[in-house]
Design a protein around this motif. Sequence first.
Motif, short mmCIF file in Angstrom:
data_model
loop_
_atom_site.label_atom_id
_atom_site.label_comp_id
_atom_site.label_asym_id
_atom_site.label_seq_id
_atom_site.Cartn_x
_atom_site.Cartn_y
_atom_site.Cartn_z
N GLY A 77 16.29 -0.17 -2.39
CA GLY A 77 16.05 -1.46 -1.74
C GLY A 77 15.12 -1.38 -0.55
N ALA A 78 14.54 -0.21 -0.29
CA ALA A 78 13.64 -0.06 0.86
C ALA A 78 12.31 -0.75 0.61
CB ALA A 78 13.43 1.42 1.17
N LYS A 79 11.64 -1.12 1.68
CA LYS A 79 10.33 -1.77 1.60
C LYS A 79 9.27 -0.77 2.05
CE LYS A 79 12.41 -5.77 0.78
NZ LYS A 79 13.81 -5.30 0.87
N LEU A 80 8.43 -0.34 1.09
CA LEU A 80 7.39 0.65 1.36
C LEU A 80 6.02 0.14 0.90
CD1 LEU A 80 9.78 3.31 0.08
CD2 LEU A 80 8.45 3.88 2.10
N ARG A 81 5.81 -1.13 1.04
CA ARG A 81 4.55 -1.72 0.61
C ARG A 81 3.38 -1.17 1.42
NH1 ARG A 81 4.79 -8.08 0.05
NH2 ARG A 81 3.03 -7.59 -1.31
N ASN A 82 2.33 -0.73 0.71
CA ASN A 82 1.14 -0.17 1.36
C ASN A 82 1.43 1.07 2.20
OD1 ASN A 82 0.51 -3.47 1.40
ND2 ASN A 82 -1.21 -2.20 0.75
N ALA A 83 2.57 1.70 1.98
CA ALA A 83 2.90 2.91 2.74
C ALA A 83 2.06 4.08 2.24
CB ALA A 83 4.38 3.24 2.59
N ASN A 84 1.79 5.03 3.13
CA ASN A 84 1.05 6.23 2.77
C ASN A 84 2.04 7.37 2.53
OD1 ASN A 84 -0.69 8.35 2.41
ND2 ASN A 84 -1.60 8.27 4.45
N LEU A 85 2.22 7.74 1.27
CA LEU A 85 3.13 8.81 0.89
C LEU A 85 2.37 9.96 0.23
CD1 LEU A 85 5.74 6.32 -0.39
CD2 LEU A 85 6.42 8.17 1.13
N LYS A 86 1.13 10.13 0.64
CA LYS A 86 0.30 11.17 0.05
C LYS A 86 0.93 12.55 0.28
CE LYS A 86 -4.44 12.97 0.06
NZ LYS A 86 -5.80 12.83 0.63
N ASN A 87 1.08 13.30 -0.81
CA ASN A 87 1.65 14.65 -0.78
C ASN A 87 3.07 14.71 -0.23
OD1 ASN A 87 -0.75 15.86 -1.83
ND2 ASN A 87 -1.67 15.79 0.21
#
Length: 329
Positions: free
Chosen positions: A186-196
């Motif tokens: 249910g977390a909101k990670l819109r447009n988040a940077n999760l690179k690597n």
Amino acid sequence: MNQNIFQKKINQEIIGQDLNTASLILANLSHAELVGVNLSNAYLNGANLSGANLSEANLNYANLSDANLSGTNLSSVQLVSANLSSVQLIGADLSNANLEHSNLSSADLSNAELVGVNLSSANLSDARFMSANLTKANLSGVYLWNGNLNNAKLVNTDLSNAYMSSAKLNHANLSCAVLKNAQLSGAKLRNANLKNANLCGTQLLGARLDYANLEGANLEGANLEGADLHGANLSGANLKSVKINQATKLDYKWRLVWEILNHKNKHTDLRNTDFEDANLQGADLRNTDLSDVKFTRAKVDNALFGYNQGLSLEMKLELKLRGAVFEDE
């Protein structure tokens, strides 16, 4: 110790005083010089410490609930098991501070400097970290239900085993962060940077990851059932053993990569497929028609090829040089 005596000590800028167990409820200590002071077990409920210098101070087990610490220098401070519920820490410097097992529920740490901070096993429920800098911080095992980390910087941050259901991480920078076995349903990670980022075993049921950057992320064993990954960048991401369902919103290209990696709906005709930048390590592509397939920058280490139609000798040689295995040779 009464307030007048304590204020006199401040005015004299006496550093390193032992004020263990002092009662300073509602005290006005704004801009006080308290470098290295011992305030362990002290009562500072509702105190005004805004702009004060408490660097390297000992505040272990202190009660600072509802205190104002906005703009306060708390670098390298000890706040182990301290009560900081509903405290104001807007713009405070907590770099390299130790807040292990502390209670920061409903605290406001917006724009705070938290580089290298230790918040392991802390209670951060409903806490606000908007635009805070948590680079290389230790948040392993934290309880961060409904926390707000929009636009926060969490580069190389350890969030392993963290409970972050319903947390807000929109536009947050989580590149190279460790989120192994974290709870982010249910977390909101819109447009988040999760690179690597390391997302092995992470629970992301119903999470919003639309337009997130997951380039090179390790999602092995993660649960993405019902998650929204529309427009997400999954170039080079490891989708092996990832759980998805019909409710998961995943662009066609990445759903196809997931199917191939996890042996779902065996495809024999992949003509004109775009596998550019896809992670196909260990995939089984034997007995498939690969005419006009794009493998540009695709990871093919240990991927199984053989008896394929449409592969030129030049492409076969290139794939072999990149670690692919051809069983028909």
